[in-house]
Design a protein around this motif. Structure first.
Motif, PDB file in Angstrom:
ATOM      1  N   PHE A   1     -99.478 -20.485-112.301  1.00 37.67           N
ATOM      2  CA  PHE A   1    -100.179 -20.937-111.091  1.00 37.67           C
ATOM      3  C   PHE A   1     -99.583 -22.238-110.544  1.00 37.67           C
ATOM      4  O   PHE A   1     -99.243 -22.307-109.355  1.00 37.67           O
ATOM      5  CB  PHE A   1    -101.685 -21.091-111.349  1.00 37.67           C
ATOM      6  CG  PHE A   1    -102.426 -21.653-110.178  1.00 37.67           C
ATOM      7  CD1 PHE A   1    -102.695 -20.876-109.067  1.00 37.67           C
ATOM      8  CD2 PHE A   1    -102.827 -22.978-110.166  1.00 37.67           C
ATOM      9  CE1 PHE A   1    -103.368 -21.399-107.958  1.00 37.67           C
ATOM     10  CE2 PHE A   1    -103.503 -23.511-109.080  1.00 37.67           C
ATOM     11  CZ  PHE A   1    -103.762 -22.723-107.973  1.00 37.67           C
ATOM     12  N   PRO A   2     -99.412 -23.288-111.362  1.00 36.50           N
ATOM     13  CA  PRO A   2     -98.799 -24.514-110.826  1.00 36.50           C
ATOM     14  C   PRO A   2     -97.351 -24.304-110.361  1.00 36.50           C
ATOM     15  O   PRO A   2     -96.916 -24.939-109.403  1.00 36.50           O
ATOM     16  CB  PRO A   2     -98.844 -25.503-111.986  1.00 36.50           C
ATOM     17  CG  PRO A   2     -99.757 -24.944-112.983  1.00 36.50           C
ATOM     18  CD  PRO A   2     -99.876 -23.480-112.727  1.00 36.50           C
TER      19      PRO A   2
ATOM     20  N   MET B   1     -95.848 -25.197-101.801  1.00 38.03           N
ATOM     21  CA  MET B   1     -96.076 -26.468-101.116  1.00 38.03           C
ATOM     22  C   MET B   1     -94.769 -27.204-100.840  1.00 38.03           C
ATOM     23  O   MET B   1     -94.564 -27.736 -99.744  1.00 38.03           O
ATOM     24  CB  MET B   1     -97.027 -27.346-101.922  1.00 38.03           C
ATOM     25  CG  MET B   1     -98.437 -26.810-101.952  1.00 38.03           C
ATOM     26  SD  MET B   1     -99.561 -27.843-102.902  1.00 38.03           S
ATOM     27  CE  MET B   1     -99.546 -29.337-101.938  1.00 38.03           C
ATOM     28  N   SER B   2     -93.875 -27.240-101.827  1.00 36.51           N
ATOM     29  CA  SER B   2     -92.609 -27.940-101.629  1.00 36.51           C
ATOM     30  C   SER B   2     -91.736 -27.210-100.600  1.00 36.51           C
ATOM     31  O   SER B   2     -90.999 -27.855 -99.842  1.00 36.51           O
ATOM     32  CB  SER B   2     -91.867 -28.112-102.951  1.00 36.51           C
ATOM     33  OG  SER B   2     -91.591 -26.871-103.558  1.00 36.51           O
ATOM     34  N   PHE B   3     -91.837 -25.878-100.545  1.00 40.79           N
ATOM     35  CA  PHE B   3     -91.109 -25.102 -99.541  1.00 40.79           C
ATOM     36  C   PHE B   3     -91.541 -25.513 -98.137  1.00 40.79           C
ATOM     37  O   PHE B   3     -90.714 -25.805 -97.269  1.00 40.79           O
ATOM     38  CB  PHE B   3     -91.351 -23.611 -99.777  1.00 40.79           C
ATOM     39  CG  PHE B   3     -90.652 -22.695 -98.814  1.00 40.79           C
ATOM     40  CD1 PHE B   3     -89.309 -22.428 -98.955  1.00 40.79           C
ATOM     41  CD2 PHE B   3     -91.345 -22.096 -97.779  1.00 40.79           C
ATOM     42  CE1 PHE B   3     -88.656 -21.565 -98.076  1.00 40.79           C
ATOM     43  CE2 PHE B   3     -90.716 -21.237 -96.902  1.00 40.79           C
ATOM     44  CZ  PHE B   3     -89.354 -20.970 -97.043  1.00 40.79           C
TER      45      PHE B   3
ATOM     46  N   ALA C   1     -82.893 -29.234 -99.925  1.00 41.10           N
ATOM     47  CA  ALA C   1     -84.027 -30.161-100.028  1.00 41.10           C
ATOM     48  C   ALA C   1     -85.158 -29.543-100.835  1.00 41.10           C
ATOM     49  O   ALA C   1     -85.824 -30.219-101.630  1.00 41.10           O
ATOM     50  CB  ALA C   1     -84.517 -30.545 -98.629  1.00 41.10           C
ATOM     51  N   TRP C   2     -85.378 -28.249-100.660  1.00 48.08           N
ATOM     52  CA  TRP C   2     -86.436 -27.564-101.397  1.00 48.08           C
ATOM     53  C   TRP C   2     -86.171 -27.567-102.887  1.00 48.08           C
ATOM     54  O   TRP C   2     -87.078 -27.804-103.690  1.00 48.08           O
ATOM     55  CB  TRP C   2     -86.601 -26.137-100.877  1.00 48.08           C
ATOM     56  CG  TRP C   2     -87.680 -25.357-101.564  1.00 48.08           C
ATOM     57  CD1 TRP C   2     -88.875 -25.837-102.021  1.00 48.08           C
ATOM     58  CD2 TRP C   2     -87.682 -23.964-101.863  1.00 48.08           C
ATOM     59  NE1 TRP C   2     -89.618 -24.811-102.586  1.00 48.08           N
ATOM     60  CE2 TRP C   2     -88.914 -23.663-102.500  1.00 48.08           C
ATOM     61  CE3 TRP C   2     -86.769 -22.948-101.636  1.00 48.08           C
ATOM     62  CZ2 TRP C   2     -89.234 -22.375-102.916  1.00 48.08           C
ATOM     63  CZ3 TRP C   2     -87.099 -21.661-102.046  1.00 48.08           C
ATOM     64  CH2 TRP C   2     -88.324 -21.388-102.685  1.00 48.08           C
ATOM     65  N   ALA C   3     -84.933 -27.324-103.285  1.00 48.78           N
ATOM     66  CA  ALA C   3     -84.597 -27.313-104.711  1.00 48.78           C
ATOM     67  C   ALA C   3     -84.918 -28.653-105.360  1.00 48.78           C
ATOM     68  O   ALA C   3     -85.517 -28.712-106.443  1.00 48.78           O
ATOM     69  CB  ALA C   3     -83.115 -26.968-104.892  1.00 48.78           C
TER      70      ALA C   3
ATOM     71  N   PHE D   1     -89.403 -31.939-108.560  1.00 51.80           N
ATOM     72  CA  PHE D   1     -90.378 -33.016-108.695  1.00 51.80           C
ATOM     73  C   PHE D   1     -91.807 -32.512-108.516  1.00 51.80           C
ATOM     74  O   PHE D   1     -92.746 -33.038-109.111  1.00 51.80           O
ATOM     75  CB  PHE D   1     -90.084 -34.137-107.691  1.00 51.80           C
ATOM     76  CG  PHE D   1     -88.883 -34.947-108.045  1.00 51.80           C
ATOM     77  CD1 PHE D   1     -88.989 -36.035-108.897  1.00 51.80           C
ATOM     78  CD2 PHE D   1     -87.638 -34.593-107.570  1.00 51.80           C
ATOM     79  CE1 PHE D   1     -87.877 -36.777-109.249  1.00 51.80           C
ATOM     80  CE2 PHE D   1     -86.512 -35.318-107.916  1.00 51.80           C
ATOM     81  CZ  PHE D   1     -86.628 -36.415-108.758  1.00 51.80           C
ATOM     82  N   ALA D   2     -91.983 -31.497-107.675  1.00 50.26           N
ATOM     83  CA  ALA D   2     -93.328 -31.000-107.373  1.00 50.26           C
ATOM     84  C   ALA D   2     -93.983 -30.331-108.570  1.00 50.26           C
ATOM     85  O   ALA D   2     -95.173 -30.534-108.832  1.00 50.26           O
ATOM     86  CB  ALA D   2     -93.278 -30.028-106.190  1.00 50.26           C
TER      87      ALA D   2
END
Length: 72
Positions: free
Chosen positions: A8-9, A16-18, A42-44, A49-50
């Motif tokens: 889930f996380p 969210m990071s996408f 940037a997403w990677a 971190f997310a």
């Protein structure tokens, strides 16, 4: 640790990071030719971190929400 407690996380942080990396990349550089590759790069980084951030912050947020609701 159960798979669901990590899956889930992982999914939430990925989604969210996408979205956030896409919005911030668009704001920073505009809709340029290599926008998609910049966004994915940037997403990677953002996802790296997310995911651990969600693992740390989610239990804190749950306790804080419980504390706020008990005060009502």
């Amino acid at each position: 640790m159960k798979a669901a407690s990590l899956l889930f996380p992982l999914i939430l942080s990925g989604m969210m990071s996408f979205l956030i990396s896409g919005i911030t990349t668009l704001k920073a550089v505009g809709l340029i030719d290599n926008f998609f590759s910049m966004w994915m790069s940037a997403w990677a980084v953002a996802w790296m971190f997310a995911f651990p951030s969600v693992l740390v912050c989610a239990p804190i947020a749950q306790r804080l929400a419980g504390w706020i609701l008990k005060k009502r």
